[in-house]
Write a protein that holds these residues in place. Structure first.
Motif, PDB file in Angstrom:
ATOM      1  N   ILE A 203      29.452 -40.136  -4.622  1.00 60.53           N
ATOM      2  CA  ILE A 203      30.974 -40.461  -4.414  1.00 60.53           C
ATOM      3  C   ILE A 203      31.100 -41.492  -3.085  1.00 60.53           C
ATOM      4  O   ILE A 203      32.092 -42.308  -3.201  1.00 60.53           O
ATOM      5  N   SER A 204      30.288 -41.398  -1.979  1.00 58.38           N
ATOM      6  CA  SER A 204      30.802 -41.862  -0.835  1.00 58.38           C
ATOM      7  C   SER A 204      30.893 -43.320  -0.904  1.00 58.38           C
ATOM      8  O   SER A 204      31.931 -44.082  -0.405  1.00 58.38           O
ATOM      9  N   ALA A 205      29.842 -44.179  -1.300  1.00 63.16           N
ATOM     10  CA  ALA A 205      29.547 -45.471  -1.184  1.00 63.16           C
ATOM     11  C   ALA A 205      30.724 -46.241  -2.035  1.00 63.16           C
ATOM     12  O   ALA A 205      31.443 -46.983  -1.452  1.00 63.16           O
ATOM     13  N   PRO A 206      31.127 -45.744  -3.513  1.00 62.15           N
ATOM     14  CA  PRO A 206      32.144 -46.359  -4.234  1.00 62.15           C
ATOM     15  C   PRO A 206      33.422 -46.042  -3.777  1.00 62.15           C
ATOM     16  O   PRO A 206      34.143 -46.871  -3.600  1.00 62.15           O
ATOM     17  N   ALA A 207      33.583 -44.781  -3.176  1.00 64.63           N
ATOM     18  CA  ALA A 207      35.028 -44.439  -2.698  1.00 64.63           C
ATOM     19  C   ALA A 207      35.367 -45.150  -1.331  1.00 64.63           C
ATOM     20  O   ALA A 207      36.619 -45.529  -1.130  1.00 64.63           O
ATOM     21  N   GLY A 208      34.198 -45.332  -0.372  1.00 64.51           N
ATOM     22  CA  GLY A 208      34.549 -45.963   0.651  1.00 64.51           C
ATOM     23  C   GLY A 208      34.741 -47.444   0.575  1.00 64.51           C
ATOM     24  O   GLY A 208      35.808 -48.109   0.891  1.00 64.51           O
TER      25      GLY A 208
ATOM     26  N   GLY B 255      37.990 -54.518 -10.568  1.00 66.42           N
ATOM     27  CA  GLY B 255      37.643 -55.238 -11.798  1.00 66.42           C
ATOM     28  C   GLY B 255      36.625 -56.175 -11.182  1.00 66.42           C
ATOM     29  O   GLY B 255      35.442 -56.510 -11.789  1.00 66.42           O
ATOM     30  N   LEU B 256      37.155 -57.107 -10.096  1.00 71.39           N
ATOM     31  CA  LEU B 256      36.516 -58.169  -9.700  1.00 71.39           C
ATOM     32  C   LEU B 256      35.096 -57.715  -9.069  1.00 71.39           C
ATOM     33  O   LEU B 256      33.906 -58.445  -9.234  1.00 71.39           O
ATOM     34  N   TYR B 257      35.020 -56.718  -8.470  1.00 70.04           N
ATOM     35  CA  TYR B 257      33.864 -56.113  -7.945  1.00 70.04           C
ATOM     36  C   TYR B 257      33.093 -55.183  -8.740  1.00 70.04           C
ATOM     37  O   TYR B 257      32.280 -54.415  -7.899  1.00 70.04           O
ATOM     38  N   GLN B 258      33.492 -54.737  -9.798  1.00 73.94           N
ATOM     39  CA  GLN B 258      32.939 -53.599 -10.518  1.00 73.94           C
ATOM     40  C   GLN B 258      31.169 -53.873 -10.481  1.00 73.94           C
ATOM     41  O   GLN B 258      30.723 -52.834 -10.633  1.00 73.94           O
ATOM     42  N   ASN B 259      30.754 -55.175 -10.732  1.00 77.59           N
ATOM     43  CA  ASN B 259      29.276 -55.233 -10.746  1.00 77.59           C
ATOM     44  C   ASN B 259      28.401 -54.804  -9.415  1.00 77.59           C
ATOM     45  O   ASN B 259      27.429 -54.515  -9.649  1.00 77.59           O
ATOM     46  N   LEU B 260      29.363 -54.290  -8.404  1.00 73.77           N
ATOM     47  CA  LEU B 260      28.575 -54.082  -6.936  1.00 73.77           C
ATOM     48  C   LEU B 260      28.119 -52.664  -7.366  1.00 73.77           C
ATOM     49  O   LEU B 260      27.352 -52.006  -6.608  1.00 73.77           O
ATOM     50  N   PHE B 261      29.132 -51.782  -7.916  1.00 73.68           N
ATOM     51  CA  PHE B 261      29.091 -50.290  -8.150  1.00 73.68           C
ATOM     52  C   PHE B 261      27.661 -49.786  -8.490  1.00 73.68           C
ATOM     53  O   PHE B 261      26.972 -48.926  -7.544  1.00 73.68           O
ATOM     54  N   PRO B 262      26.842 -50.472  -9.372  1.00 74.29           N
ATOM     55  CA  PRO B 262      25.527 -49.772  -9.790  1.00 74.29           C
ATOM     56  C   PRO B 262      24.566 -49.985  -8.549  1.00 74.29           C
ATOM     57  O   PRO B 262      23.914 -48.797  -8.126  1.00 74.29           O
ATOM     58  N   LEU B 263      24.724 -51.043  -7.824  1.00 71.84           N
ATOM     59  CA  LEU B 263      23.731 -51.259  -6.623  1.00 71.84           C
ATOM     60  C   LEU B 263      24.208 -50.289  -5.507  1.00 71.84           C
ATOM     61  O   LEU B 263      23.459 -49.620  -4.993  1.00 71.84           O
ATOM     62  N   LEU B 264      25.571 -49.967  -5.385  1.00 67.76           N
ATOM     63  CA  LEU B 264      25.932 -49.098  -4.301  1.00 67.76           C
ATOM     64  C   LEU B 264      25.473 -47.732  -4.365  1.00 67.76           C
ATOM     65  O   LEU B 264      24.941 -46.813  -3.669  1.00 67.76           O
ATOM     66  N   ILE B 265      25.795 -47.279  -5.961  1.00 64.71           N
ATOM     67  CA  ILE B 265      25.344 -45.747  -6.249  1.00 64.71           C
ATOM     68  C   ILE B 265      23.939 -45.553  -6.182  1.00 64.71           C
ATOM     69  O   ILE B 265      23.392 -44.658  -5.509  1.00 64.71           O
ATOM     70  N   LEU B 266      23.157 -46.491  -6.655  1.00 62.91           N
ATOM     71  CA  LEU B 266      21.898 -46.417  -6.762  1.00 62.91           C
ATOM     72  C   LEU B 266      21.078 -46.173  -5.242  1.00 62.91           C
ATOM     73  O   LEU B 266      20.706 -45.312  -4.809  1.00 62.91           O
ATOM     74  N   SER B 267      21.482 -47.333  -4.425  1.00 65.66           N
ATOM     75  CA  SER B 267      21.230 -47.352  -3.170  1.00 65.66           C
ATOM     76  C   SER B 267      21.693 -46.127  -2.280  1.00 65.66           C
ATOM     77  O   SER B 267      20.763 -45.414  -1.461  1.00 65.66           O
TER      78      SER B 267
ATOM     79  N   ILE C 105      31.100 -45.164   5.362  1.00 62.85           N
ATOM     80  CA  ILE C 105      30.197 -44.142   6.352  1.00 62.85           C
ATOM     81  C   ILE C 105      31.204 -42.932   6.495  1.00 62.85           C
ATOM     82  O   ILE C 105      30.837 -41.729   6.788  1.00 62.85           O
ATOM     83  N   PHE C 106      32.394 -43.305   7.183  1.00 58.81           N
ATOM     84  CA  PHE C 106      33.326 -42.109   7.227  1.00 58.81           C
ATOM     85  C   PHE C 106      33.592 -41.277   6.104  1.00 58.81           C
ATOM     86  O   PHE C 106      33.584 -40.199   6.064  1.00 58.81           O
ATOM     87  N   PHE C 107      33.659 -41.859   4.856  1.00 60.24           N
ATOM     88  CA  PHE C 107      33.703 -41.118   3.714  1.00 60.24           C
ATOM     89  C   PHE C 107      32.624 -40.197   3.496  1.00 60.24           C
ATOM     90  O   PHE C 107      32.819 -39.172   3.143  1.00 60.24           O
ATOM     91  N   LEU C 108      31.383 -40.667   3.925  1.00 59.72           N
ATOM     92  CA  LEU C 108      30.163 -39.958   3.714  1.00 59.72           C
ATOM     93  C   LEU C 108      30.071 -38.722   4.676  1.00 59.72           C
ATOM     94  O   LEU C 108      29.805 -37.804   4.185  1.00 59.72           O
TER      95      LEU C 108
END
Lengths: 193, 275
Positions: B234-239, B6-18, B256-259
């Motif tokens: 899936i990899s960036a948010p999952a990792g 919940g604290l870091y949820q705002n990071l997810f759009p950047l991670l997914i898009l990038s 990276i390992f998840f990727l």
């Protein structure tokens, strides 16, 4: 008989980028319903001449499609024959491909990297023709092809000129004997370098 | 765990898009023979970003927007400017020269760090990545820029695919597929944005790994692109989530390992299900 003039280039010296003269006083007069056949030994300037002609044609705003020799036979993508066509054509019409007769619609799902040299060349030719150019420019389209593929391509090209689908054809080829039959009733201008 | 998410949820759009954008841009590098050149441009960008930090630290009373943009702009300008300079000199083009310039840029980064020790922490942060320490404003700017890059890429996706294929097949000297292509400018902007907000290791991994591993296992352009989109999505948010769950796990290596895992497994599963 030739009707419309496509290219009329008065005598010029064909030069490389560094200024070396490859052929002196070369004049090109090329009209619609004609085939310009360029031949000559390696290094004689065939590709340089093609670039010169492409420049002249684009200055005259004539729709041209150019199929150069392949620099790489393999692609690093797992791309299919259908992908190659749709990348340039968008939606591809199976009936148009069938009517052209260069590739079989069943071969569309073939991977580019596993297709034969003939299938690849026929795909690139199909792609260029379906882009509907006025003039088609082909650099050594028959290289490394068997007699069957050479004959299929040359008869198809001859038919496109006769049916006026193409206004003109510029061809670099060493194997003049292979397409003599296909172009026998057409006006062929030979340009030997 | 849920609290942290919940604290870091705002990071997810950047991670997914990038991650998706880097995966798609990386797909063009092999046919354009730009793998080594991209490595050089990335190192040059890194040097440019470091110069940007120096400039920023030397300036007083600048607005917060420019404060974050200076290193980014400096990285883009240096990589593009120097890249163009090398490209125009025909004698210094080619993979071996790109490798030489890559090494020179790396040495320059180290000299800069030894001359200005304050840069060391910036360098290791940009190299290894530390997305959890990103400030709210920086995250907002980076996400907005990344979203703009995604819209831009979506618009030119087809053209880039066509040009990449033509360049690989006919060679860049043939004139086919040459035309106006801003792919290199776009890729440098994306790389600098990604490395300055998430890190170099992350950027290079998401650029190179998906296209390479997925191309080996898929058949057809559409299938490859869909697989790249799924695996990177899936990899960036999952990792990242994994690194939150196990606090000894570093964030970027976990991604990276998840990727790698998803790029190997998902195409295989898709093939097995199809059979």
């Amino acid at each position: 008989m030739p009707t419309n003039e496509l290219l009329n280039i008065p005598a010029f010296d064909l030069k490389t980028i560094d200024g070396t003269v490859l052929k002196k006083d070369l004049a090109i007069n090329f009209s619609s319903e004609q085939i310009l056949l360029i031949s000559g030994p390696n290094g004689s300037g065939k590709t340089t001449l093609i670039r010169h002609l492409l420049k002249e044609l684009s200055q005259k705003k004539i729709a041209v499609e150019y199929v150069p020799q392949l620099a790489n036979i393999q692609s690093s993508w797992p791309i299919t024959i259908e992908d190659v066509l749709s990348l340039s054509l968008g939606e591809i019409s199976q009936s148009e491909i069938k009517a052209l007769g260069l590739i079989h619609p069943a071969h569309l799902s073939l991977l580019w990297n596993t297709a034969s040299g003939g299938e690849r060349k026929r795909t690139l030719l199909t792609r260029a023709i379906l882009l509907k150019p006025k003039v088609l420019v082909l650099d050594e389209p028959f290289n490394h092809l068997d007699h069957e593929s050479t004959s299929l391509i040359s008869f198809c090209l001859g038919r496109l000129i006769r049916e006026k689908v193409l206004s003109g054809l510029i061809l670099v080829s060493h194997q003049c004997n292979h397409h003599a039959e296909a172009f026998k009733d057409l006006s062929v201008i030979e340009c030997h370098l | 765990m849920m609290e942290l998410l919940g604290l870091y949820q705002n990071l997810f759009p950047l991670l997914i898009l990038s991650s998706i954008l880097l995966g798609f841009v990386g797909f063009h590098l092999a046919p354009r023979a730009q793998g080594i050149k991209t490595l050089m441009l990335t190192q040059l960008s890194l040097f440019g970003v470091m110069i940007g930090f120096l400039i920023r630290d030397g300036l007083h009373s600048i607005g917060p927007f420019f404060y974050y943009l200076i290193p980014y702009m400096s990285g883009v300008l240096l990589a593009l400017g120097f890249g163009q300079l090398i490209e125009r000199q025909k004698k210094t083009r080619g993979e071996i020269f790109y490798l030489i310039f890559f090494l020179i840029a790396q040495a320059a980064c180290q000299i800069l760090q030894s001359l200005f020790p304050g840069l060391e922490s910036h360098y290791s942060q940009i190299y290894q990545g530390d997305i959890v320490t990103i400030s709210g404003l920086e995250l907002g700017i980076s996400t907005a820029l990344m979203a703009s890059a995604a819209v831009f890429y979506a618009f030119f996706h087809r053209l880039y695919l066509k040009r990449s294929f033509e360049r690989e097949l006919f060679g860049s000297e043939s004139g086919v597929g040459k035309g106006h292509d801003h792919f290199e400018i776009f890729s440098v902007c994306l790389i600098v944005l990604s490395l300055s907000s998430i890190g170099t290791l992350y950027t290079m991994s998401f650029l190179l790994i998906p296209s390479l591993l997925i191309s080996l296992q898929t058949q057809g352009l559409r299938q490859s692109l869909i697989m790249i989109a799924i695996c990177t999505f899936i990899s960036a948010p999952a990792g990242f989530s994994l690194s939150l769950a196990f606090d000894r796990l570093s964030t970027v290596p976990a991604m990276i390992f998840f990727l790698v895992f998803s790029c190997l497994l998902l195409p295989y599963l898709a093939k097995a299900l199809k059979k």
